[in-house]
Design an enzyme around this catalytic site. Structure first.
Site, PDB file in Angstrom:
ATOM      1  N   SER A  42       3.104  -7.930  14.179  1.00 30.06           N
ATOM      2  CA  SER A  42       4.271  -8.178  13.382  1.00 30.06           C
ATOM      3  C   SER A  42       5.680  -7.598  14.071  1.00 30.06           C
ATOM      4  O   SER A  42       5.497  -6.821  14.721  1.00 30.06           O
ATOM      5  CB  SER A  42       3.921  -7.446  12.040  1.00 30.06           C
ATOM      6  OG  SER A  42       5.395  -7.360  11.259  1.00 30.06           O
TER       7      SER A  42
ATOM      8  N   GLY B  37       1.326 -18.163   9.827  1.00 30.67           N
ATOM      9  CA  GLY B  37       0.199 -17.213  10.061  1.00 30.67           C
ATOM     10  C   GLY B  37      -0.269 -16.449   8.671  1.00 30.67           C
ATOM     11  O   GLY B  37       0.347 -16.627   7.643  1.00 30.67           O
TER      12      GLY B  37
ATOM     13  N   GLN C 181       2.948 -15.843   1.450  1.00 29.23           N
ATOM     14  CA  GLN C 181       3.846 -16.733   1.865  1.00 29.23           C
ATOM     15  C   GLN C 181       3.146 -18.236   2.068  1.00 29.23           C
ATOM     16  O   GLN C 181       3.666 -19.144   1.740  1.00 29.23           O
ATOM     17  CB  GLN C 181       4.524 -16.226   2.986  1.00 29.23           C
ATOM     18  CG  GLN C 181       5.442 -17.071   3.779  1.00 29.23           C
ATOM     19  CD  GLN C 181       6.192 -16.592   5.132  1.00 29.23           C
ATOM     20  OE1 GLN C 181       7.268 -16.071   4.766  1.00 29.23           O
ATOM     21  NE2 GLN C 181       5.693 -16.805   6.199  1.00 29.23           N
TER      22      GLN C 181
ATOM     23  N   HIS D 188       2.569 -15.280  17.014  1.00 26.27           N
ATOM     24  CA  HIS D 188       3.327 -16.550  17.084  1.00 26.27           C
ATOM     25  C   HIS D 188       2.705 -17.483  18.235  1.00 26.27           C
ATOM     26  O   HIS D 188       2.782 -18.712  18.052  1.00 26.27           O
ATOM     27  CB  HIS D 188       4.824 -16.129  17.254  1.00 26.27           C
ATOM     28  CG  HIS D 188       5.530 -15.353  16.452  1.00 26.27           C
ATOM     29  ND1 HIS D 188       5.683 -14.093  16.505  1.00 26.27           N
ATOM     30  CD2 HIS D 188       5.812 -15.621  15.201  1.00 26.27           C
ATOM     31  CE1 HIS D 188       6.526 -13.524  15.800  1.00 26.27           C
ATOM     32  NE2 HIS D 188       6.437 -14.428  14.728  1.00 26.27           N
TER      33      HIS D 188
ATOM     34  N   ARG E  12       7.821  -6.481  12.830  1.00 26.22           N
ATOM     35  CA  ARG E  12       8.346  -5.131  12.106  1.00 26.22           C
ATOM     36  C   ARG E  12       7.520  -3.892  12.823  1.00 26.22           C
ATOM     37  O   ARG E  12       7.851  -2.834  12.532  1.00 26.22           O
ATOM     38  CB  ARG E  12       8.353  -5.288  10.805  1.00 26.22           C
ATOM     39  CG  ARG E  12       9.406  -6.181  10.153  1.00 26.22           C
ATOM     40  CD  ARG E  12       9.360  -6.038   8.543  1.00 26.22           C
ATOM     41  NE  ARG E  12      10.750  -6.626   8.229  1.00 26.22           N
ATOM     42  CZ  ARG E  12      10.792  -7.998   7.457  1.00 26.22           C
ATOM     43  NH1 ARG E  12       9.759  -8.653   7.697  1.00 26.22           N
ATOM     44  NH2 ARG E  12      12.026  -8.571   7.212  1.00 26.22           N
TER      45      ARG E  12
HETATM   46  O1  PAF Z   1       7.274 -15.943   8.273  1.00 28.09           O
HETATM   47  C1  PAF Z   1       8.261 -15.898   8.702  1.00 28.09           C
HETATM   48  O2  PAF Z   1       8.511 -15.602   9.833  1.00 28.09           O
HETATM   49  C2  PAF Z   1       9.630 -16.478   7.755  1.00 28.09           C
HETATM   50  O3  PAF Z   1       9.218 -15.996   6.333  1.00 28.09           O
HETATM   51  C3  PAF Z   1       9.697 -18.150   8.087  1.00 28.09           C
HETATM   52  C4  PAF Z   1       8.392 -18.701   7.705  1.00 28.09           C
HETATM   53  C5  PAF Z   1       9.880 -18.327   9.419  1.00 28.09           C
HETATM   54  C6  PAF Z   1      10.800 -18.519   7.438  1.00 28.09           C
HETATM   55  O4  PAF Z   1      12.013 -17.771   7.768  1.00 28.09           O
END
Ligand code: PAF
Length: 286
Positions: free
Chosen positions: A187, A149, A155, A37, A189
């Site tokens: 990640s 990312g 996505q 991030h 997670r």
């Molecule tokens: O990738 C993520 O963390 C989420 O899918 C996002 C883009 C912030 C949308 O909630």
């Protein structure tokens, strides 16, 4: 760096920035920030006058039975990590602020086709929820640029398609995946992994690299390459959901294609891991 939690406060500041002719970049996140991030924040800061990082754990994008309740919410830590980068605003609204009528909401953003395959098959409603909240965030922040990312490759393509189809006045940028020393893609997670699983998790990246090298070497028996990788993943304790060689637009690969992406998702212990590789990945040159 200013923490904003309400929409009126955000809108007032955005109006001041517009009046001053300033270009704004948005980094949407669900918090529990890691180096991946932070690298996105640094990347957009170079081209924008103002940077907004949003932190919002979006209930709409979690399928029933997924980890919405236990998803790590670590606002104080996140603010401390962002502090040295000094983005202008951290927008961290409550669920009620974003969905004042409750959720699910009546209006959703559905990206047909692209969002139904791969992760879409395994996570009911996930991309509808993600595309909807990103549309809401784009409407609120009205950035000239938003960055996502590349780990979440599908996505990223969903958001690009959405922005194109809806003529959203935003440029969708992407930033490279940041990895642990053993190759595991960073990640939020990953914190669901035990130490032992974290070590085994490197096998996902290893299989992507092995498949990428085979493709670069000219192998075109896609089904055999995919099957070999799934066997190795199972041997390392993963339950693979998909491991597919595809065109960069996520269409089935054919021998006519000259470029590919290998897209994978697999469950390891309590974590569902996703990753991908493109043929220009520096690891494939070695
Ligand atoms: O990738 C993520 O963390 C989420 O899918 C996002 C883009 C912030 C949308 O909630």
């Amino acid at each position: 760096m200013k923490l904003i939690q309400t929409i009126p406060e955000l809108k007032a500041l955005r109006a001041r920035w517009r009046a001053a002719g300033e270009r704004v970049a948005l980094v949407p996140t669900m918090g529990n920030l890691h180096a991946g991030h932070l690298s996105l924040v640094e990347q957009v800061q170079t081209g924008a006058d103002r940077t907004v990082v949003s932190i919002f754990v979006n209930p709409l994008q979690f399928a029933p039975g997924e980890d919405f309740d236990r998803y790590p919410r670590t606002l104080a830590d996140d603010l401390a990590k962002l502090d040295p980068l000094a983005p202008d605003v951290v927008f961290a609204p409550s669920v009620d602020e974003i969905y004042p009528q409750g959720y699910p909401i009546a209006t959703n953003v559905v990206v047909n086709g692209l969002a139904e395959r791969f992760c879409g098959e395994f996570r009911a409603g996930h991309f509808v929820g993600a595309a909807t909240v990103v549309t809401i965030l784009l409407n609120l922040v009205q950035p000239e640029q938003a960055i996502f990312g590349e780990k979440d490759y599908q996505q990223l393509l969903v958001f690009r398609r959405m922005a194109r189809d809806l003529h959203l006045p935003v440029e969708i940028l992407s930033g490279p995946t940041v990895r642990e020393a053993n190759g595991l893609a960073m990640s939020s997670r990953n914190r669901y992994l035990s130490d032992e699983e974290r070590a085994s998790a490197a096998v996902l990246r290893q299989q992507l690299v092995a498949t990428g090298r085979a493709l670069r070497a000219g192998h075109r028996d896609f089904a055999a390459l995919e099957q070999a990788a799934r066997v190795q993943l199972r041997a390392a304790g993963f339950a693979p959901q998909y491991f597919n060689i595809l065109s960069p637009e996520l269409e089935p690969a054919t021998s006519q294609h000259s470029d590919f992406v290998v897209l994978a998702a697999a469950v390891l212990g309590a974590a569902r891991l996703i990753d991908n590789i493109r043929l220009d990945d520096p690891a494939l040159a070695a």
